[in-house]
Motif scaffolding. Structure first.
Motif, PDB file in Angstrom:
ATOM      1  N   THR A  46       0.831  -1.201   0.000  1.00  0.00           N
ATOM      2  CA  THR A  46       0.000   0.000   0.000  1.00  0.00           C
ATOM      3  C   THR A  46       0.872   1.260   0.000  1.00  0.00           C
ATOM      4  OG1 THR A  46      -0.150   0.019   2.420  1.00  0.00           O
ATOM      5  CG2 THR A  46      -1.890  -1.140   1.216  1.00  0.00           C
ATOM      6  N   ILE A  47       0.416   2.252  -0.743  1.00  0.00           N
ATOM      7  CA  ILE A  47       1.066   3.555  -0.732  1.00  0.00           C
ATOM      8  C   ILE A  47       0.012   4.586  -0.364  1.00  0.00           C
ATOM      9  CG2 ILE A  47       2.351   5.270  -2.045  1.00  0.00           C
ATOM     10  CD1 ILE A  47       3.325   3.016  -3.843  1.00  0.00           C
ATOM     11  N   ASP A  48       0.121   5.129   0.834  1.00  0.00           N
ATOM     12  CA  ASP A  48      -0.781   6.190   1.271  1.00  0.00           C
ATOM     13  C   ASP A  48      -0.146   7.512   0.875  1.00  0.00           C
ATOM     14  OD1 ASP A  48      -3.032   4.903   2.754  1.00  0.00           O
ATOM     15  OD2 ASP A  48      -1.362   4.031   3.863  1.00  0.00           O
ATOM     16  N   THR A  49      -0.731   8.163  -0.124  1.00  0.00           N
ATOM     17  CA  THR A  49      -0.191   9.406  -0.658  1.00  0.00           C
ATOM     18  C   THR A  49      -0.901  10.581  -0.013  1.00  0.00           C
ATOM     19  OG1 THR A  49       0.241   8.300  -2.771  1.00  0.00           O
ATOM     20  CG2 THR A  49       0.305  10.702  -2.752  1.00  0.00           C
ATOM     21  N   ILE A  50      -0.190  11.263   0.875  1.00  0.00           N
ATOM     22  CA  ILE A  50      -0.736  12.433   1.545  1.00  0.00           C
ATOM     23  C   ILE A  50      -0.465  13.637   0.655  1.00  0.00           C
ATOM     24  CG2 ILE A  50      -0.694  13.825   3.647  1.00  0.00           C
ATOM     25  CD1 ILE A  50       0.456  11.344   5.086  1.00  0.00           C
ATOM     26  N   SER A  51      -1.524  14.306   0.220  1.00  0.00           N
ATOM     27  CA  SER A  51      -1.342  15.387  -0.742  1.00  0.00           C
ATOM     28  C   SER A  51      -2.477  16.395  -0.659  1.00  0.00           C
ATOM     29  CB  SER A  51      -1.262  14.832  -2.168  1.00  0.00           C
ATOM     30  OG  SER A  51      -2.538  14.405  -2.616  1.00  0.00           O
ATOM     31  N   ASP A  52      -2.283  17.498  -1.356  1.00  0.00           N
ATOM     32  CA  ASP A  52      -3.323  18.518  -1.491  1.00  0.00           C
ATOM     33  C   ASP A  52      -3.443  18.847  -2.969  1.00  0.00           C
ATOM     34  OD1 ASP A  52      -5.192  20.481  -1.100  1.00  0.00           O
ATOM     35  OD2 ASP A  52      -3.940  21.766   0.163  1.00  0.00           O
ATOM     36  N   VAL A  53      -4.666  18.873  -3.481  1.00  0.00           N
ATOM     37  CA  VAL A  53      -4.859  19.076  -4.920  1.00  0.00           C
ATOM     38  C   VAL A  53      -4.604  20.513  -5.366  1.00  0.00           C
ATOM     39  CG1 VAL A  53      -6.321  17.096  -5.462  1.00  0.00           C
ATOM     40  CG2 VAL A  53      -7.357  19.135  -4.446  1.00  0.00           C
ATOM     41  N   MET A  54      -4.246  21.417  -4.453  1.00  0.00           N
ATOM     42  CA  MET A  54      -3.816  22.748  -4.863  1.00  0.00           C
ATOM     43  C   MET A  54      -2.283  22.869  -4.832  1.00  0.00           C
ATOM     44  SD  MET A  54      -4.608  25.303  -1.609  1.00  0.00           S
ATOM     45  CE  MET A  54      -4.009  26.731  -2.515  1.00  0.00           C
ATOM     46  N   CYS A  55      -1.604  21.747  -4.612  1.00  0.00           N
ATOM     47  CA  CYS A  55      -0.146  21.737  -4.508  1.00  0.00           C
ATOM     48  C   CYS A  55       0.463  21.241  -5.817  1.00  0.00           C
ATOM     49  CB  CYS A  55       0.281  20.832  -3.355  1.00  0.00           C
ATOM     50  SG  CYS A  55       2.045  20.451  -3.325  1.00  0.00           S
ATOM     51  N   PRO A  56       1.205  22.089  -6.550  1.00  0.00           N
ATOM     52  CA  PRO A  56       1.781  21.643  -7.825  1.00  0.00           C
ATOM     53  C   PRO A  56       2.807  20.533  -7.660  1.00  0.00           C
ATOM     54  CG  PRO A  56       2.649  23.802  -7.201  1.00  0.00           C
ATOM     55  CD  PRO A  56       1.521  23.502  -6.257  1.00  0.00           C
ATOM     56  N   TRP A  57       3.538  20.545  -6.550  1.00  0.00           N
ATOM     57  CA  TRP A  57       4.502  19.473  -6.323  1.00  0.00           C
ATOM     58  C   TRP A  57       3.805  18.128  -6.136  1.00  0.00           C
ATOM     59  CZ3 TRP A  57       9.235  19.725  -7.784  1.00  0.00           C
ATOM     60  CH2 TRP A  57       9.935  20.934  -7.754  1.00  0.00           C
ATOM     61  N   CYS A  58       2.567  18.155  -5.655  1.00  0.00           N
ATOM     62  CA  CYS A  58       1.813  16.905  -5.504  1.00  0.00           C
ATOM     63  C   CYS A  58       1.446  16.334  -6.876  1.00  0.00           C
ATOM     64  CB  CYS A  58       0.565  17.135  -4.661  1.00  0.00           C
ATOM     65  SG  CYS A  58       0.924  17.479  -2.924  1.00  0.00           S
ATOM     66  N   PHE A  59       1.142  17.217  -7.838  1.00  0.00           N
ATOM     67  CA  PHE A  59       0.867  16.773  -9.205  1.00  0.00           C
ATOM     68  C   PHE A  59       2.139  16.155  -9.794  1.00  0.00           C
ATOM     69  CE2 PHE A  59      -1.392  18.344 -13.366  1.00  0.00           C
ATOM     70  CZ  PHE A  59      -1.614  17.029 -13.732  1.00  0.00           C
ATOM     71  N   ILE A  60       3.264  16.811  -9.597  1.00  0.00           N
ATOM     72  CA  ILE A  60       4.544  16.272 -10.063  1.00  0.00           C
ATOM     73  C   ILE A  60       4.837  14.951  -9.355  1.00  0.00           C
ATOM     74  CG2 ILE A  60       7.047  16.680 -10.033  1.00  0.00           C
ATOM     75  CD1 ILE A  60       6.342  19.713 -10.319  1.00  0.00           C
ATOM     76  N   GLY A  61       4.570  14.908  -8.051  1.00  0.00           N
ATOM     77  CA  GLY A  61       4.784  13.677  -7.297  1.00  0.00           C
ATOM     78  C   GLY A  61       3.937  12.529  -7.791  1.00  0.00           C
ATOM     79  N   LYS A  62       2.720  12.829  -8.223  1.00  0.00           N
ATOM     80  CA  LYS A  62       1.853  11.784  -8.770  1.00  0.00           C
ATOM     81  C   LYS A  62       2.476  11.179 -10.023  1.00  0.00           C
ATOM     82  CE  LYS A  62      -2.918  10.887 -10.263  1.00  0.00           C
ATOM     83  NZ  LYS A  62      -2.614  10.267 -11.564  1.00  0.00           N
ATOM     84  N   ARG A  63       3.010  12.009 -10.877  1.00  0.00           N
ATOM     85  CA  ARG A  63       3.659  11.504 -12.092  1.00  0.00           C
ATOM     86  C   ARG A  63       4.876  10.641 -11.750  1.00  0.00           C
ATOM     87  NH1 ARG A  63      -0.395  12.368 -14.044  1.00  0.00           N
ATOM     88  NH2 ARG A  63      -0.947  13.790 -15.757  1.00  0.00           N
ATOM     89  N   ARG A  64       5.638  11.063 -10.769  1.00  0.00           N
ATOM     90  CA  ARG A  64       6.824  10.298 -10.382  1.00  0.00           C
ATOM     91  C   ARG A  64       6.438   8.986  -9.712  1.00  0.00           C
ATOM     92  NH1 ARG A  64      10.574  15.503  -8.480  1.00  0.00           N
ATOM     93  NH2 ARG A  64      10.887  16.282 -10.629  1.00  0.00           N
ATOM     94  N   LEU A  65       5.355   9.006  -8.949  1.00  0.00           N
ATOM     95  CA  LEU A  65       4.841   7.764  -8.369  1.00  0.00           C
ATOM     96  C   LEU A  65       4.416   6.807  -9.472  1.00  0.00           C
ATOM     97  CD1 LEU A  65       3.796   5.991  -6.037  1.00  0.00           C
ATOM     98  CD2 LEU A  65       1.673   7.333  -6.089  1.00  0.00           C
ATOM     99  N   GLU A  66       3.752   7.322 -10.484  1.00  0.00           N
ATOM    100  CA  GLU A  66       3.320   6.475 -11.599  1.00  0.00           C
ATOM    101  C   GLU A  66       4.517   5.834 -12.300  1.00  0.00           C
ATOM    102  OE1 GLU A  66      -0.704   9.117 -12.572  1.00  0.00           O
ATOM    103  OE2 GLU A  66       1.143   9.426 -13.730  1.00  0.00           O
ATOM    104  N   ARG A  67       5.582   6.611 -12.477  1.00  0.00           N
ATOM    105  CA  ARG A  67       6.780   6.057 -13.109  1.00  0.00           C
ATOM    106  C   ARG A  67       7.442   5.009 -12.218  1.00  0.00           C
ATOM    107  NH1 ARG A  67      11.019   8.859 -14.034  1.00  0.00           N
ATOM    108  NH2 ARG A  67      10.594  10.919 -13.156  1.00  0.00           N
TER     109      ARG A  67
END
Length: 236
Positions: free
Chosen positions: A11-32
């Motif tokens: 399991t990967i619990d991703t703590i994030s905020d959808v107004m955070c641009p680094w979280c969007f970047i982090g999502k892409r890096r998690l996908e990779r």
């Protein structure tokens, strides 16, 4: 290794905020990172965090917000230049100039929570990131959230009804409080199998290494999984 350990995904619990641009970047890096590990069964959960819970329910004019946070648009642009560059490397064409309002994201996190029940959290999170950072939509507005929920496969009538109430507001706020109590001060933060925390939008290889290490420990019967638990970070 027990049968239970063999069946349970990492399991990967991703703590994030959808107004955070680094979280969007982090999502892409998690996908990779996940793409690098096809042999491992991985489950991603999205957990709430608010970079700025003081924003009013209707949000705030973006320019006014930048003035308060950074001292003005020119100072903000210096900060966002680095984010734009990181976004380009991940295929994210940030369009900050389209954003008219900085939103309070508590209601977005409520909808993300409900999406978890429906099994469509990740598509909803992706849509909210895209709406805000690529299209400049107000993701604090109920009509935007209802439409995003519809596109993710949720029942918009149910979402509309729930948003008109205080349903799960307390639960979301409690999750945010728990994240703060365990030391999360910026996002994204990836909690891997309740074992390791990867702080910030780290490179995909760093996230993959944490997943791989956790998986190998699981295979070896070291530190069996437990129940529960929750470069750049934290720019709104």
């Amino acid at each position: 290794m027990t049968d239970t350990q063999a069946i349970q995904p990492i399991t990967i619990d991703t703590i994030s905020d959808v107004m955070c641009p680094w979280c969007f970047i982090g999502k892409r890096r998690l996908e990779r990172a996940i793409a690098q590990l096809p042999e491992i069964d991985i489950e991603v959960n999205w957990r709430p965090f608010q970079l700025d819970p003081t924003l009013p329910p209707e949000g705030k004019d973006r320019q006014a917000y930048l003035e308060e946070k950074f001292g003005g648009p020119e100072e903000a642009e210096q900060v966002y230049d680095q984010i734009r560059e990181a976004g380009e490397a991940e295929g994210i064409p940030f369009a900050f100039e389209k954003i008219a309002r900085s939103p309070n994201t508590i209601d977005a996190h409520r909808v993300i929570r409900w999406a978890g029940i429906e099994g469509v959290q990740t598509p909803l999170v992706e849509r909210l990131f895209s709406l805000y950072f690529l299209e400049g939509a107000d993701i604090g507005a109920h009509e935007t959230l209802i439409q995003a929920a519809r596109e993710a496969g949720m029942d918009p009538a149910v979402v509309e009804q729930l948003l008109s109430s205080d349903a799960d507001r307390g639960a979301v706020e409690e999750e945010i409080s728990v994240a703060q109590q365990i030391g999360v001060t910026g996002v994204p933060c990836f909690i891997v199998d309740n074992r390791y925390a990867v702080l910030g939008a780290q490179d995909a290889s760093v996230i993959a290494d944490a997943i791989r290490q956790s998986y190998q420990e699981r295979q070896a019967g070291v530190r069996p999984p437990t129940e529960g638990g929750p470069e750049g970070s934290g720019t709104a």
